[in-house]
Design an enzyme around this catalytic site. Structure first.
Site, PDB file in Angstrom:
ATOM      1  N   GLN A 225      -0.222 -28.086  65.397  1.00  0.00           N
ATOM      2  CA  GLN A 225      -0.364 -27.043  66.403  1.00  0.00           C
ATOM      3  C   GLN A 225      -1.451 -27.417  67.413  1.00  0.00           C
ATOM      4  OE1 GLN A 225       1.296 -23.845  66.607  1.00  0.00           O
ATOM      5  NE2 GLN A 225       0.359 -24.038  68.612  1.00  0.00           N
TER       6      GLN A 225
ATOM      7  N   HIS B 213      -3.997 -26.448  60.640  1.00  0.00           N
ATOM      8  CA  HIS B 213      -2.673 -26.526  61.282  1.00  0.00           C
ATOM      9  C   HIS B 213      -2.769 -27.616  62.362  1.00  0.00           C
ATOM     10  CE1 HIS B 213       1.238 -25.578  62.504  1.00  0.00           C
ATOM     11  NE2 HIS B 213       1.110 -24.342  62.940  1.00  0.00           N
TER      12      HIS B 213
ATOM     13  N   ARG C  99       4.761 -27.810  54.794  1.00  0.00           N
ATOM     14  CA  ARG C  99       4.084 -26.538  55.086  1.00  0.00           C
ATOM     15  C   ARG C  99       3.790 -25.891  53.742  1.00  0.00           C
ATOM     16  NH1 ARG C  99       5.146 -21.969  59.622  1.00  0.00           N
ATOM     17  NH2 ARG C  99       4.031 -23.612  60.750  1.00  0.00           N
TER      18      ARG C  99
ATOM     19  N   ARG D  95       5.052 -28.390  71.104  1.00  0.00           N
ATOM     20  CA  ARG D  95       5.154 -28.774  69.692  1.00  0.00           C
ATOM     21  C   ARG D  95       6.157 -29.927  69.548  1.00  0.00           C
ATOM     22  NH1 ARG D  95       3.751 -25.176  65.759  1.00  0.00           N
ATOM     23  NH2 ARG D  95       3.981 -27.028  64.466  1.00  0.00           N
TER      24      ARG D  95
ATOM     25  N   CYS E 118      -0.834 -19.527  69.233  1.00  0.00           N
ATOM     26  CA  CYS E 118       0.097 -20.464  68.599  1.00  0.00           C
ATOM     27  C   CYS E 118       1.467 -19.837  68.347  1.00  0.00           C
ATOM     28  CB  CYS E 118      -0.500 -20.985  67.291  1.00  0.00           C
ATOM     29  SG  CYS E 118      -0.844 -19.671  66.106  1.00  0.00           S
TER      30      CYS E 118
ATOM     31  N   ASP F 260      -5.084 -15.820  67.471  1.00  0.00           N
ATOM     32  CA  ASP F 260      -4.014 -16.002  66.476  1.00  0.00           C
ATOM     33  C   ASP F 260      -3.898 -14.680  65.715  1.00  0.00           C
ATOM     34  OD1 ASP F 260      -2.115 -17.075  64.739  1.00  0.00           O
ATOM     35  OD2 ASP F 260      -3.581 -18.155  63.512  1.00  0.00           O
TER      36      ASP F 260
HETATM   37  N1   CP Z   1       3.037 -21.813  65.521  1.00  0.00           N
HETATM   38  C1   CP Z   1       3.801 -22.078  64.443  1.00  0.00           C
HETATM   39  O1   CP Z   1       3.505 -22.938  63.604  1.00  0.00           O
HETATM   40  O2   CP Z   1       4.935 -21.334  64.393  1.00  0.00           O
HETATM   41  P1   CP Z   1       5.985 -21.262  63.186  1.00  0.00           P
HETATM   42  O3   CP Z   1       5.303 -20.554  62.048  1.00  0.00           O
HETATM   43  O4   CP Z   1       7.134 -20.492  63.753  1.00  0.00           O
HETATM   44  O5   CP Z   1       6.368 -22.649  62.786  1.00  0.00           O
HETATM   45  N1  NVA Z   2      -2.621 -18.463  61.041  1.00  0.00           N
HETATM   46  C1  NVA Z   2      -1.192 -18.284  61.029  1.00  0.00           C
HETATM   47  C2  NVA Z   2      -0.518 -19.319  61.873  1.00  0.00           C
HETATM   48  C3  NVA Z   2       0.969 -19.189  61.971  1.00  0.00           C
HETATM   49  C4  NVA Z   2       1.608 -20.279  62.768  1.00  0.00           C
HETATM   50  C5  NVA Z   2      -0.692 -18.345  59.586  1.00  0.00           C
HETATM   51  O1  NVA Z   2      -1.182 -19.172  58.812  1.00  0.00           O
HETATM   52  O2  NVA Z   2       0.171 -17.540  59.244  1.00  0.00           O
END
Ligand code: CP
Ligand code: NVA
Length: 306
Positions: A132, A129, A102, A292, A264, A224
């Protein structure tokens, strides 16, 4: 060549098959059949940003498949003290069977994948992502029984989730109408790629400004957060700009009968979505979150053992 999952587009030719296998594996798991397909395998999980769902679902997925997930924070890794991302990738590749990352930057994500000799999984960056969206499409298929021909609306920021959703919808033949304010468009190159896929599957990926246009007659209304991780300094401005893009009961009334709400998560209640919508019977956000786990099991199996 090592297979990676950096973009949803990397699943070209096998996305829907992977989703079907994940649905089947979930059914079998709930019936008590839990094959240890990744017995003795290890997954390195590097998190530059916070996570609830991604971290827990990957760690539990590895555990349930008989393997092990190692949580690694850059502040504890030598990467946080200047070891290059490439050296980190080369070294981790000697220990583990896959690396989940990440990251803040898609460029750095690609540097890591370029140097790794084991599969790299994008667990969110500033562009996409993908994990997701595999889980989201799985959730839509479980709910509606099909993906081809579904009408999906995305209302909000043209961010990482929007980019991956556009690619995913296009690849499975679902139509996506995406409404966002000026200045917050999805990535232009990703949109072009999504439209190439859409031409092949006979669907359309359209962008516009009006939430009511996007949500009108939709089977799925998806939103989102207005401020993604890394954009926190813009939070105040964004709250004012995105206000007309809230998914509330009035907007959901414009959707098709039987429409579902998706997000998400994490949700910012009272901003991009009202309590009434996120807690409604038609909200399937918890199924999304659960999936997930199941979708990522198939992703891990697909990338690690083929
Ligand atoms: N939706 C998602 O990726 O959640 P987290 O940021 O909690 O991993
Ligand atoms: N768009 C959001 C998604 C979180 C799961 C972010 O990048 O923070």
């Amino acid at each position: 060549m090592t297979k990676h999952l950096i973009s949803v587009a990397d699943l070209e030719g096998r996305l829907e098959q992977l989703i079907d296998r994940a649905i089947e594996m979930k059914r079998a798991f709930k019936a008590g059949d839990a094959p240890r397909l990744l017995d003795g395998r290890a997954l390195a999980m590097i998190f530059e940003k916070p996570s609830t769902r991604t971290r827990v679902s990957f760690e539990v997925a590895m555990f349930q498949l008989g393997g092990h997930g190692l949580f690694l924070s850059p502040k504890d890794l030598q990467m946080g003290r200047g070891e290059t991302v490439e050296d980190t990738a080369r070294v981790l590749s000697r220990f583990v069977d896959a690396i989940m990352y990440r990251a803040f930057s898609n460029e750095v994500m690609r540097q890591l994948a370029g140097a790794a000799t084991v599969p790299v999984i994008n667990a969110l960056d500033d562009l996409e992502h993908p994990c997701q969206i595999v889980a989201d499409l799985m959730t839509m298929k479980e709910h509606f029984g099909t993906l081809k021909g579904l009408n999906v609306a995305y209302v909000g920021d043209g961010n990482n989730v929007a980019n991956s959703l556009a690619l995913g919808c296009a690849m499975v033949g679902a139509r996506l109408l995406l409404a966002n304010p000026p200045g917050y468009d999805m990535d232009r190159q990703v949109l072009e790629r999504a439209r190439e896929f859409a031409a092949g599957t006979g669907t359309a990926i359209e962008t516009g400004r009006d939430p009511a246009w996007a949500a009108g007659g939709a089977d799925v209304v998806y939103t989102d957060v207005w401020t993604s991780m890394g954009d926190e300094s813009e939070e105040g401005d964004r709250e004012a700009i995105f206000k007309p893009y809230q998914v509330n009961e009035e907007l959901m009334h414009k959707a098709a009968s039987g429409a579902v709400f998706m997000h998400c998560l994490p949700a910012h209640r009272g901003l991009e979505v009202t309590d009434g919508v996120v807690d409604a019977d038609y909200s399937i956000v918890l199924d999304q979150a659960e999936n997930r786990l199941h979708a990522q099991k198939m992703i891990l199996v697909d990338l690690i053992i083929g």
